[in-house]
Design a protein around this motif. Sequence first.
Motif, mmCIF file in Angstrom:
data_model
loop_
_atom_site.group_PDB
_atom_site.id
_atom_site.type_symbol
_atom_site.label_atom_id
_atom_site.label_comp_id
_atom_site.label_asym_id
_atom_site.label_seq_id
_atom_site.Cartn_x
_atom_site.Cartn_y
_atom_site.Cartn_z
ATOM 1 N N ARG B 227 0.879 -1.171 0.000
ATOM 2 C CA ARG B 227 0.000 0.000 0.000
ATOM 3 C C ARG B 227 0.906 1.207 0.000
ATOM 4 N N SER B 228 0.522 2.250 -0.683
ATOM 5 C CA SER B 228 1.393 3.411 -0.681
ATOM 6 C C SER B 228 0.889 4.439 0.317
ATOM 7 N N ARG B 229 1.811 5.281 0.716
ATOM 8 C CA ARG B 229 1.513 6.338 1.665
ATOM 9 C C ARG B 229 0.482 7.288 1.044
ATOM 10 N N GLY B 230 -0.498 7.656 1.814
ATOM 11 C CA GLY B 230 -1.556 8.524 1.290
ATOM 12 C C GLY B 230 -1.325 9.985 1.611
ATOM 13 N N VAL B 231 -2.385 10.674 1.920
ATOM 14 C CA VAL B 231 -2.267 12.108 2.209
ATOM 15 C C VAL B 231 -2.355 12.341 3.715
#
Lengths: 316, 249
Positions: B227-231
């Motif tokens: 999962r990638s880092r969000g905001v």
Amino acid sequence: MSKILIIAEHDGSRLNQATAKCVTCAAAVAGAEITVAVFAADSAAVAAQAAQLAGVARVLRVDHPANAQPVAATLAPQLAALANGYTHVFGPSTTFGKDLMPRVAGLLGAPQLSDIMAVESATRFRRPMYAGNAIVTVEVAAGTQLVATVRTASFEAAGSGGNAPVEAAAVQVELPTHTRFVSVSAARSDRPDLQTAARVVSGGRALGSAENFQILYSLADRMAAAVGASRAAVDAGYAANDMQVGQTGKIISPELYLCFGISGAIQHLTGIKDARTIVAVNKDSEAPIFEIADIGLVGDLFQIAPELERLIAAAK
Amino acid sequence: MKRILVAIKRVVDYNVRIRVKPDGTGVVTDGVKMSINPFDEIALEEALRLKEKGLAEEVIVVTIGPSDCQQQLRTGLAMGADRAIHVQTDAIIEPLVAARVLHKLAEKEQVMLAILGKQAIDDDASQTGQILAALWGRPQATFASRVEIEGGTATVTREVDAGLETLNVDLPAVITTDLRLNEPRYVKLPDIMKAKKKPLDILDLASLGVEALQQVQMVKFEPPAQRSRGVMVKDAQELFAALQKKGLV
């Protein structure tokens, strides 16, 4: 052709959604003919629900007073006897299935695959190991009878609209008397079930006490969400064991996972990585949870959770 | 003699960050810290406490695997087990085979209890205890958070999805341990010295009449999708707006 036998999980009157997820997994095996077996004291209501699941070819009822409670030692010899002629025997990767299915595999001398997350063929599957830090493609020889538990977070529940015939199955096996069910102390809750809830609010050790968890219950009720907890919070006695999310607790896949004061140990992350949206509130900006959160907020949960609750209430 | 058999597994330590080998044949174990599977440590602790309460007389710790596993057996002896059995093999041991070995040993040693961890943190299979109970034709009480022995039976509280379930089972029986059953003791230096003198028997699969059958091939290991880092948002107001935008509140 694959003939797949699925054991229904239920509470005596309602079919657990985990069963519908097993049906979806089984239907991913090309050309599979799916049978659901319901063991109960009186299985009529649950069998009728199983018959409505799309993709089910047949429902087998095994009624016996000894099947009133889901005791693995009692169910296993019956399921093993029923499994004759089936290529695969599936159960959900819930505590019910995890307890029962290996005992069935042991009686059959069959290999078991735990936590199937993807189907590649009738003999080839994918499953997680090392708390989900490795995804392994596993294969058995063609013609091997296979027992498996299905990782329910990896599959959507099968829809309704089916109309499978329901038959009573005669199972002639001697049932053991060495295991006695005493009680189950389910924490009664009007909240949605953690494993199937669309929204989950959860808390970690930073909550500081069981009383402080009220902040999260209150927010969850406002959102119609279930409440979960990290292992640290459960170990500390802030939350009940059935609320634990992670490698050794529940693996969940809600639309929204909103966690407060959870740092994000690998063992916890494995339980939530199928969530559609992960939101993390933590006062430590370096917490690993922020590396995977879709929305992160660095701050004091004791201030943010009640404020969020007020904002949601005001918008309604 | 009232004996308890405790099965332990050597696994990559709980705190190690797991890395999949680039060639997909497994995970990196070279130079990685190895330990007793944490659930098995809880199993051993429970056996030791039962012995200390006078409910058992001997605790036998057993493992199956290559010669390195003796480190974990020695740790088990240092914790307080009376003797150890090492079933030495370099083969890949599936749960069914492990259970067959434990079944032979349970019968040979005429144990009153076999206690195992509920799962090993490497393969996360959660099978061996239940298979052992099936082969042995004895009760199983899995995911135990409380164990009470009285008059030839065990009353076991189990952590299940619905909450806590209690079973009463005749002995001998198989128990698998959950996290909250106990907190394992720390090993002290004098105990490590004493452990060196405790008996450690080495057996092989053939002497137990068990074949190293492998029915599941591990074709390929891959790292999980990341999962990638969000905001990041700055306050509750912004968080609410972001959730609203996604239709989540």
